[in-house]
Design a protein around this motif. Structure first.
Motif, short mmCIF file in Angstrom:
data_model
loop_
_atom_site.label_atom_id
_atom_site.label_comp_id
_atom_site.label_asym_id
_atom_site.label_seq_id
_atom_site.Cartn_x
_atom_site.Cartn_y
_atom_site.Cartn_z
N ARG A 185 0.77 -1.36 0.01
CA ARG A 185 0.10 -0.13 -0.03
C ARG A 185 0.79 1.21 0.10
NH1 ARG A 185 -2.97 -3.42 -0.60
NH2 ARG A 185 -5.16 -3.94 0.28
N HIS A 186 0.32 2.36 -0.05
CA HIS A 186 0.98 3.54 -0.14
C HIS A 186 1.44 3.98 1.25
CE1 HIS A 186 1.45 8.21 -1.65
NE2 HIS A 186 2.60 7.70 -0.94
N MET A 187 2.53 3.54 1.80
CA MET A 187 2.67 3.79 3.05
C MET A 187 3.47 5.19 3.30
SD MET A 187 2.79 0.07 3.44
CE MET A 187 3.78 -0.85 3.51
N LYS A 188 3.09 6.04 3.95
CA LYS A 188 3.57 7.59 3.73
C LYS A 188 4.48 7.87 5.07
CE LYS A 188 3.32 11.19 1.22
NZ LYS A 188 3.04 11.63 -0.31
N CYS A 189 3.48 7.54 6.17
CA CYS A 189 4.21 7.92 7.37
C CYS A 189 4.83 6.89 8.13
CB CYS A 189 3.16 8.77 8.22
SG CYS A 189 1.92 7.77 9.26
N GLY A 190 4.42 5.69 8.09
CA GLY A 190 5.05 4.55 8.71
C GLY A 190 4.47 4.53 9.90
#
Lengths: 345, 284
Positions: free
Chosen positions: B244-249
């Motif tokens: 998926r689009h992991m942005k902040c983690g």
């Protein structure tokens, strides 16, 4: 619980003395039915009979844009600096729905790893609540989600008793302010006036859609595959207004702005919206919520289902902002009624 | 654009600061995948198999990248990066000796301890071999702790085959069964041709004591999981790593939230999931 009294004619001196200590923001009329929280120096700048402001007070705890990292590229390496730009601020006149919204954000940002930026801002905010004695307008559903009565989340809480406010003191900071202004304690008679007002309120604020809130999580278990979401999606314009104005929406994007000479850079966090088409898209091209209906379903589940499973509460405060602001006329209460009908619970 | 700064307050131990490292080796694996070996200046990465890091390119942004080496490899860790966006394009420009900045490791790892004493069936498709390799090599280095091990590998064509050196080693080991296939062969290819699902019927599964660890693109999940269920493997014994689009983690920004009636952030509650947790999701 301590209660004090402030004569309405002394509200101005209350605001002014608060403003001597810190920046004060309150509800101010912008145009028509539009109100905003903005800086005030005097009481008469504010409109205390206001419907929910365009943006909720979350903007003071999680700004639309905030710098999370400052980077300097120097010959001996990269220097990182993390800081928040902040000042002590008092938010005056926060309705119970918005107090509830701040509490939701507080829950999420306290989940590990904690969001230090939010927690630091929170420490710097003094919150003065203001009771709604009756409904703001037909969009509200604070009866359904039980947010029309104060449930903590404030330093002081004002209730309008005609020619005076009765003030509930909830924190040490609140108490110090009240003490320094030498506000008299409430008399038993004034306390009974408050009780009476609350009894009246219980008659006014009713479950707006006649759906048992305790059954809502079960209902959402039944309608995940419903056609309803496609119908809502067909109306939706994917503008993201509903999430921007929501007091419990906290999704964000992180972006970087590098200086033209490439000597420094800033990492900036800004509000994002699950309603935007590319929100769940990955670099390879796969989009996990491509259709608008899926994105609307996701938004509503994030208010009524997911937080119930995780925190045992709704992340809808009943403020009505999403429905009030929707250009396509998508109404949250209508969605909930349909969910109840279709789930047959 | 600059934001006006007043009343600066330092955020101590901010989650957003980077760990610095140096790239100690690189290799182009295919036309689109580049392999990196990295040494951090503050010591071990401290990851578990299945986790990921955020790689930062200053002025461009971050990209979440699976760690493809096992924590049993000490001192350095490895990433395999597909050139597929503006950040990964820039990561590809980094070379041996370059500084690199990361955040992490992040995410729920493979349930390694839970898998001790079990047979393991690895199924990897395409770039899925990258996160899976962190576990395969962990199992290889702790071989005695596990039962029978099968590795099934698939990709579109021979040119896209990743980790050829590892494959060489795995295929020679006597303590594991290894098979690989390509969707389309070429004149030099002497191995299997066909989808990865064609390899599954040939594997003997003791369903009571096997974990299938499956990593690949969404379309592969659909067919491989169907095959495994057909063999009566429990949904709780199928382990996946989702993209998926992991942005902040950190389970906050919302981009990676799985589309399902359950509340999962891929970056924090995953990327490793048991199939029964995410089976309601239309697209894995």
């Amino acid at each position: 619980m301590k209660y004090h009294i402030l004569d309405k004619k002394n509200l101005d001196s209350f605001i002014k003395s608060l403003a001597r200590r810190m920046k004060v923001v309150g509800p101010v009329k912008k145009s028509g039915k539009n109100y905003v929280f903005k800086e005030v120096k005097t009481a008469d700048e504010m409109s205390l009979k206001y419907i929910p402001t365009i943006l909720p007070p979350k903007k003071y705890l999680m700004p639309e844009r905030e710098k999370i990292l400052d980077l300097k590229f120097e010959s001996d390496g990269i220097k990182e600096e993390a800081f928040i730009e902040n000042e002590k601020i008092a938010i005056f006149g926060v309705h119970t729905c918005d107090l509830s919204g701040i509490q939701c954000l507080n829950i999420v940002f306290n989940d590990k790893p904690v969001d230090k930026n939010f927690l630091m801002r929170k420490e710097n905010v003094f919150i003065v609540g203001l009771e709604c004695n009756s409904y703001c307008d037909e969009y509200a559903s604070c009866g359904l989600v039980n947010s029309y009565m104060p449930n903590g989340g404030f330093d002081l809480f004002f209730t309008d008793l005609g020619d005076k406010f009765i003030i509930n003191v909830n924190t040490q900071d609140g108490e110090e302010l009240v003490e320094s202004l030498k506000l008299p304690p409430a008399t038993p008679k004034e306390m009974s006036e408050l009780d009476k007002l609350r009894d009246e309120k219980r008659k006014i604020f009713k479950n707006e859609i006649n759906v048992d809130p305790h059954k809502i999580p079960q209902m959402f278990d039944k309608v995940y595959e419903s056609k309803l979401w496609e119908e809502v999606g067909n109306k939706c314009l994917s503008c993201g207004n509903c999430t921007n104005v929501c007091p419990t929406c906290y999704c964000f994007d992180v972006d970087e702005k590098i200086s033209l000479d490439m000597s420094s850079s800033e990492r900036i966090r800004s509000w994002d919206s699950c309603q935007f088409e590319t929100f769940a898209k990955v670099a390879g091209g796969e989009n996990f919520r491509k259709e608008r209906g899926l994105r609307q379903r996701h938004r509503v589940y994030r208010k009524f289902k997911f937080p119930q499973d995780k925190y045992n509460r709704f992340f809808c405060t009943g403020c009505g902002r999403c429905s009030r602001t929707c250009m396509a006329g998508i109404n949250l209460k209508d969605i909930l009624v349909k969910v109840a009908e279709e789930s047959k619970i | 654009m600059s934001i006006k700064t007043e009343n600066k307050l330092e955020v101590k131990e901010s989650n957003w600061v980077y760990r610095k490292g140096k790239i100690t080796a690189t290799r182009m694996m295919t036309n689109t995948e580049k392999w990196f070996e990295i040494e951090l200046s503050d010591g071990e990465l401290g990851h578990e198999p299945g986790q990921f890091v955020q790689v930062e390119i200053f002025g461009v942004g971050e990209a979440p990248i699976s760690i493809c080496s096992s924590p049993t490899k000490k001192g350095r860790f490895e990433l395999t990066v597909r050139n597929t966006g503006k950040v990964t394009e820039q990561i590809h420009r980094l070379s041996q000796g370059s500084d690199i900045y990361i955040r992490g490791p992040f995410g729920r790892p493979f349930p390694v301890k839970q898998m001790f004493g079990s047979d393991i069936l690895f199924v990897a498709g395409g770039l899925g071999i990258a996160p899976l390799r962190s576990l395969i090599n962990y199992v290889m280095d702790n071989r005695r702790d596990f039962g029978k091990v099968d590795i099934l590998l698939g990709c579109k064509n021979p040119k896209e085959m990743l980790f050829s050196e590892d494959i060489e080693k795995w295929s020679k080991r006597m303590d594991i069964n290894f098979a690989c296939t390509v969707d389309r062969g070429d004149p030099d290819w002497k191995g299997n041709v066909g989808l990865i699902t064609t390899l599954i019927p040939g594997v003997t599964l003791n369903t009571e004591q096997t974990y299938a660890v499956v990593v690949g693109p969404p379309v592969m999940y659909k067919f491989v999981i169907a095959e495994l269920l057909k063999k009566n493997l429990s949904e709780k014994r199928i382990v996946l790593s989702l993209e998926r689009h992991m942005k902040c983690g950190m389970g906050k920004c919302g981009h990676c939230q799985i589309d399902s009636p359950k509340n999962y952030y891929c970056c924090k509650d995953g990327p490793i999931f048991m199939y029964d947790e995410v089976k309601d999701s239309k697209k894995l």
